[in-house]
Scaffold this motif. Structure first.
Motif, short mmCIF file in Angstrom:
data_model
loop_
_atom_site.label_atom_id
_atom_site.label_comp_id
_atom_site.label_asym_id
_atom_site.label_seq_id
_atom_site.Cartn_x
_atom_site.Cartn_y
_atom_site.Cartn_z
N ASP A 112 -9.83 -13.37 9.82
CA ASP A 112 -10.81 -14.11 10.62
C ASP A 112 -10.16 -14.74 11.84
N HIS A 113 -8.99 -15.32 11.63
CA HIS A 113 -8.28 -15.96 12.74
C HIS A 113 -7.87 -14.93 13.79
N ASN A 126 -9.24 -12.04 14.34
CA ASN A 126 -10.46 -11.59 15.02
C ASN A 126 -10.86 -12.56 16.13
N GLN A 127 -10.74 -13.86 15.87
CA GLN A 127 -11.09 -14.85 16.89
C GLN A 127 -10.14 -14.78 18.08
#
Length: 222
Positions: free
Chosen positions: A203-204, A206-207
């Protein structure tokens, strides 16, 4: 085209940017920075037991991997490369010997995932993965007179990645020497990140990718 590629797949993206710069608008990769052809022999000197040194020799890795089933090889690679120490075998060791069977997998990957990856390698084998990049890295872009990556480039690097301990690598990154070859380069460090930072903190990561694209809205994304 913006290429988003993890780990040593970045060499393929860099090669494309060198040979066909009109086809590449940006590059995002994890762990691997661009280095000019010959850097692994001219600038960074590794011991004979270093895993890249071993895997570059035709037949060496094949014989090492052949002692185990495919799932065990994949499991060992994930376990070994998730650690912060540089994978280096002793004189009477092979790379697969560096992982004890009792060593647990990292918490962020499951046995089911290892099984899935192992199934893919059972179908296709390890030959192509060994050829590119390990046995071809000395030739990537060697025909380019002035090897520079001119497009915006982001490298997402785990702070506990063993890559940081390769001889000369941290200095190459933190001193800004990399910008001699990649003027529009950016490195983002992920605390506690390993060599598989993109799987460890998806998730990180991807951000970070989305933020890079947002900063470069003029780029054509594929």
């Amino acid at each position: 085209m913006v290429q988003v590629i993890p780990s040593f797949g970045g060499w393929i993206a860099y090669a494309l940017a060198l040979l066909h710069p009109e086809k590449v608008a940006g590059i995002i990769t994890s762990n691997v920075l661009f280095m000019p052809p010959g850097a692994f022999t001219d600038q960074f000197v590794f011991p004979e037991g270093f895993y890249i040194s071993r895997w570059q020799k035709p037949g060496r890795a094949e014989a090492d991997f052949g002692r185990f089933d495919v799932k065990t090889v994949v499991r060992n690679i994930y376990t070994m490369f998730s650690q912060s120490e540089v994978p280096t075998a002793g004189e009477n060791e092979e790379i697969m010997d560096l992982v004890k069977p009792s060593t647990p997998l990292p918490s962020w990957i499951t046995e089911e995932e290892i099984e899935t990856y192992g199934t893919l390698y059972e179908k296709n084998g390890f030959r192509r993965a060994l050829q590119v990049p390990y046995r071809a890295m000395h030739t990537v872009g060697s025909e380019v007179q002035d090897p520079k990556i001119k497009v915006p480039t982001l490298v997402i690097l785990g702070e506990k990645d063993y890559v940081m301990k390769l001889p000369g690598m941290e200095k190459y990154i933190r001193s800004g020497a990399v910008k001699k070859y990649v003027p529009n380069h950016e490195t983002i460090y992920v605390p506690n990140g390993s060599h598989f930072v993109h799987e460890q903190f998806p998730d990180h990561v991807n951000q970070l990718i989305l933020a890079f694209l947002d900063r470069n809205k003029h780029l054509a994304v594929v």
